[in-house]
Motif scaffolding. Structure first.
Motif, PDB file in Angstrom:
ATOM      1  N   LEU A  70      45.824  28.139  56.169  1.00  9.09           N
ATOM      2  CA  LEU A  70      45.930  29.088  55.066  1.00  9.09           C
ATOM      3  C   LEU A  70      47.381  29.453  54.799  1.00  9.09           C
ATOM      4  O   LEU A  70      47.798  29.622  53.649  1.00  9.09           O
ATOM      5  N   ALA A  71      48.170  29.537  55.857  1.00  8.09           N
ATOM      6  CA  ALA A  71      49.593  29.844  55.694  1.00  8.09           C
ATOM      7  C   ALA A  71      50.300  28.740  54.911  1.00  8.09           C
ATOM      8  O   ALA A  71      51.175  29.013  54.073  1.00  8.09           O
ATOM      9  N   VAL A  72      49.915  27.487  55.145  1.00  3.94           N
ATOM     10  CA  VAL A  72      50.500  26.368  54.402  1.00  3.94           C
ATOM     11  C   VAL A  72      50.070  26.417  52.947  1.00  3.94           C
ATOM     12  O   VAL A  72      50.884  26.265  52.032  1.00  3.94           O
ATOM     13  N   LEU A  73      48.789  26.653  52.699  1.00  5.27           N
ATOM     14  CA  LEU A  73      48.277  26.703  51.329  1.00  5.27           C
ATOM     15  C   LEU A  73      48.949  27.796  50.511  1.00  5.27           C
ATOM     16  O   LEU A  73      49.227  27.623  49.318  1.00  5.27           O
ATOM     17  N   ASP A  74      49.231  28.928  51.158  1.00  2.00           N
ATOM     18  CA  ASP A  74      49.856  30.044  50.449  1.00  2.00           C
ATOM     19  C   ASP A  74      51.265  29.710  49.962  1.00  2.00           C
ATOM     20  O   ASP A  74      51.779  30.375  49.063  1.00  2.00           O
ATOM     21  N   ARG A  75      51.888  28.713  50.542  1.00  4.29           N
ATOM     22  CA  ARG A  75      53.226  28.329  50.087  1.00  4.29           C
ATOM     23  C   ARG A  75      53.179  27.638  48.732  1.00  4.29           C
ATOM     24  O   ARG A  75      54.168  27.627  47.996  1.00  4.29           O
ATOM     25  N   TYR A  76      52.046  27.038  48.403  1.00  3.29           N
ATOM     26  CA  TYR A  76      51.923  26.264  47.174  1.00  3.29           C
ATOM     27  C   TYR A  76      51.147  26.995  46.076  1.00  3.29           C
ATOM     28  O   TYR A  76      51.431  26.808  44.896  1.00  3.29           O
ATOM     29  N   PHE A  77      50.171  27.790  46.476  1.00  2.00           N
ATOM     30  CA  PHE A  77      49.363  28.512  45.501  1.00  2.00           C
ATOM     31  C   PHE A  77      49.968  29.901  45.286  1.00  2.00           C
ATOM     32  O   PHE A  77      50.007  30.716  46.204  1.00  2.00           O
ATOM     33  N   GLN A  78      50.422  30.148  44.053  1.00  2.00           N
ATOM     34  CA  GLN A  78      51.159  31.383  43.781  1.00  2.00           C
ATOM     35  C   GLN A  78      50.271  32.609  43.649  1.00  2.00           C
ATOM     36  O   GLN A  78      50.759  33.733  43.684  1.00  2.00           O
ATOM     37  N   VAL A  79      48.967  32.401  43.470  1.00  2.00           N
ATOM     38  CA  VAL A  79      48.040  33.525  43.334  1.00  2.00           C
ATOM     39  C   VAL A  79      46.926  33.367  44.352  1.00  2.00           C
ATOM     40  O   VAL A  79      46.401  32.266  44.548  1.00  2.00           O
ATOM     41  N   ARG A  80      46.581  34.444  45.018  1.00  2.00           N
ATOM     42  CA  ARG A  80      45.456  34.462  45.955  1.00  2.00           C
ATOM     43  C   ARG A  80      44.335  35.309  45.351  1.00  2.00           C
ATOM     44  O   ARG A  80      44.557  36.449  44.947  1.00  2.00           O
ATOM     45  N   CYS A  81      43.135  34.760  45.328  1.00  2.00           N
ATOM     46  CA  CYS A  81      41.942  35.495  44.917  1.00  2.00           C
ATOM     47  C   CYS A  81      41.057  35.635  46.153  1.00  2.00           C
ATOM     48  O   CYS A  81      40.470  34.652  46.613  1.00  2.00           O
ATOM     49  N   THR A  82      40.976  36.831  46.695  1.00  2.00           N
ATOM     50  CA  THR A  82      40.245  37.078  47.931  1.00  2.00           C
ATOM     51  C   THR A  82      38.890  37.702  47.624  1.00  2.00           C
ATOM     52  O   THR A  82      38.813  38.707  46.915  1.00  2.00           O
ATOM     53  N   LEU A  83      37.821  37.091  48.135  1.00  2.00           N
ATOM     54  CA  LEU A  83      36.464  37.598  47.972  1.00  2.00           C
ATOM     55  C   LEU A  83      36.023  38.216  49.287  1.00  2.00           C
ATOM     56  O   LEU A  83      35.942  37.537  50.312  1.00  2.00           O
ATOM     57  N   ASP A  84      35.745  39.512  49.269  1.00  2.00           N
ATOM     58  CA  ASP A  84      35.418  40.241  50.494  1.00  2.00           C
ATOM     59  C   ASP A  84      34.097  40.986  50.292  1.00  2.00           C
ATOM     60  O   ASP A  84      34.007  41.881  49.447  1.00  2.00           O
ATOM     61  N   ARG A  85      33.083  40.621  51.042  1.00  2.00           N
ATOM     62  CA  ARG A  85      31.779  41.261  50.877  1.00  2.00           C
ATOM     63  C   ARG A  85      31.773  42.668  51.459  1.00  2.00           C
ATOM     64  O   ARG A  85      32.279  42.904  52.564  1.00  2.00           O
ATOM     65  N   ASP A  86      31.193  43.598  50.706  1.00  2.00           N
ATOM     66  CA  ASP A  86      31.065  44.992  51.136  1.00  2.00           C
ATOM     67  C   ASP A  86      29.755  45.138  51.899  1.00  2.00           C
ATOM     68  O   ASP A  86      28.674  45.006  51.323  1.00  2.00           O
ATOM     69  N   ARG A  87      29.863  45.374  53.188  1.00  2.00           N
ATOM     70  CA  ARG A  87      28.672  45.520  54.037  1.00  2.00           C
ATOM     71  C   ARG A  87      28.496  46.964  54.494  1.00  2.00           C
ATOM     72  O   ARG A  87      27.819  47.232  55.490  1.00  2.00           O
ATOM     73  N   SER A  88      29.094  47.899  53.794  1.00  2.00           N
ATOM     74  CA  SER A  88      29.034  49.299  54.184  1.00  2.00           C
ATOM     75  C   SER A  88      27.639  49.875  53.940  1.00  2.00           C
ATOM     76  O   SER A  88      26.818  49.299  53.209  1.00  2.00           O
ATOM     77  N   CYS A  89      27.396  51.027  54.532  1.00  2.00           N
ATOM     78  CA  CYS A  89      26.105  51.706  54.345  1.00  2.00           C
ATOM     79  C   CYS A  89      25.907  52.101  52.897  1.00  2.00           C
ATOM     80  O   CYS A  89      24.788  52.100  52.381  1.00  2.00           O
ATOM     81  N   LYS A  90      27.011  52.445  52.214  1.00  2.00           N
ATOM     82  CA  LYS A  90      26.932  52.844  50.805  1.00  2.00           C
ATOM     83  C   LYS A  90      26.429  51.688  49.951  1.00  2.00           C
ATOM     84  O   LYS A  90      25.596  51.868  49.057  1.00  2.00           O
ATOM     85  N   ALA A  91      26.938  50.499  50.217  1.00  2.00           N
ATOM     86  CA  ALA A  91      26.506  49.330  49.450  1.00  2.00           C
ATOM     87  C   ALA A  91      25.039  49.017  49.726  1.00  2.00           C
ATOM     88  O   ALA A  91      24.276  48.660  48.827  1.00  2.00           O
ATOM     89  N   THR A  92      24.615  49.178  50.985  1.00  2.00           N
ATOM     90  CA  THR A  92      23.227  48.925  51.339  1.00  2.00           C
ATOM     91  C   THR A  92      22.299  49.945  50.710  1.00  2.00           C
ATOM     92  O   THR A  92      21.235  49.604  50.185  1.00  2.00           O
TER      93      THR A  92
END
Length: 281
Positions: A207-229
């Motif tokens: 991932l560190a190597v990929l970040d050198r070439y891709f200028q934008v990162r789109c991070t998908l993070d699932r919300d597993r909190s009690c509020k979401a449930t």
């Protein structure tokens, strides 16, 4: 590129959220690559949604590379775009290279075939890049990364960026409104996903190597909190756009753009019937 993803998110904002001031992320000829990092199934759905949106609403030709055969569109996509026309799908070329060598060859061949193509692609998508870099698709092994894999990640990334620059030049020479050509690739980090709860994820050298070439990162993070449930949602995801390749329209100076370099946060709700809705945070 992040401008296509932002266009997708804005397209599927619920009516109640349309009054929000959604800042436009503008394309840049020097920053046309986005790396999507997150769980495989949702990242593929977003990639397919981006491909269909680019083809249907931006009149773009799309090349979509993936190892696994796509037999049918996911339910989420069918729910979002129920009246998808066959003409739109014809603008998307799906290709299934099995190995990283096949992927490199097919991406490189875009340089050779584009001169005779009536419409060069303006969006190149690579689904599940980790499957090419770590071996066969679906491999769960993440113990020990070899220098060869990092070198391979750099080779693939450099070729994708070089191809995007080449296609951008062709599109500009032909006066196409689809320029520049964008690249979006998805990557699932087994090291980060496998970290114990409450612990910092282990650094992923790939991932560190990929970040050198891709200028934008789109991070998908699932919300597993009690509020979401408790909300009774099937899935709730946080989407973060970050990186030096982001630019946005300046409210004070109209069309002038400025470098942002900070995260833009969205929320993605996937309902039980597969419908996807995006909300700007």
């Amino acid at each position: 590129m992040a401008d296509i993803l932002t266009h997708v998110f804005r397209t599927f904002i619920p009516e109640a959220g349309l009054t929000k001031d959604v800042k436009l992320i503008s394309p840049s000829s020097t920053a046309c690559s986005t790396l999507m990092v997150g769980e495989r199934s949702v990242s593929r759905s977003v990639l397919l949604l981006a491909a269909v949106t680019a083809a249907s609403e931006m009149d773009s030709k799309v090349f979509f590379f993936t190892q696994t055969q796509i037999q049918s569109l996911p339910v989420s996509l069918q729910s979002c775009i129920p009246n998808l026309s066959p003409e739109t799908l014809k603008k998307i070329k799906f290709s299934y290279p099995r190995t990283v060598e096949d992927l490199l060859q097919q991406v490189a061949s875009l340089h050779e075939t584009v001169s005779t193509a009536p419409t060069p692609p303006s969006l190149v998508i690579v689904d599940r890049l980790e499957g090419y870099l770590h071996g066969s698709a679906g491999s769960s092994s993440h113990t020990g990364f070899h220098q060869g894999e990092q070198s391979c990640a750099a080779h693939v990334s450099a070729l994708l960026c070089d191809t995007a620059a080449f296609l951008t030049q062709i599109l500009e020479q032909r006066g196409s409104s689809s320029a520049p050509c964008r690249v979006i690739a998805s990557y699932h980090s087994e090291l980060q996903a496998g970290s114990a709860s409450g612990e910092l994820p282990a650094p992923d050298p790939i991932l560190a190597v990929l970040d050198r070439y891709f200028q934008v990162r789109c991070t998908l993070d699932r919300d597993r909190s009690c509020k979401a449930t408790a909300a009774g949602l099937q899935e709730l995801w946080h989407i973060f756009l970050s990186g030096t390749g982001l630019t946005e329209a300046s409210p004070a100076k109209g069309s002038e753009v400025r470098n942002v370099g900070v995260a833009h946060e969205w929320q993605l709700v996937i309902f039980p019937d597969g419908l996807m809705e995006f909300t700007l945070v």
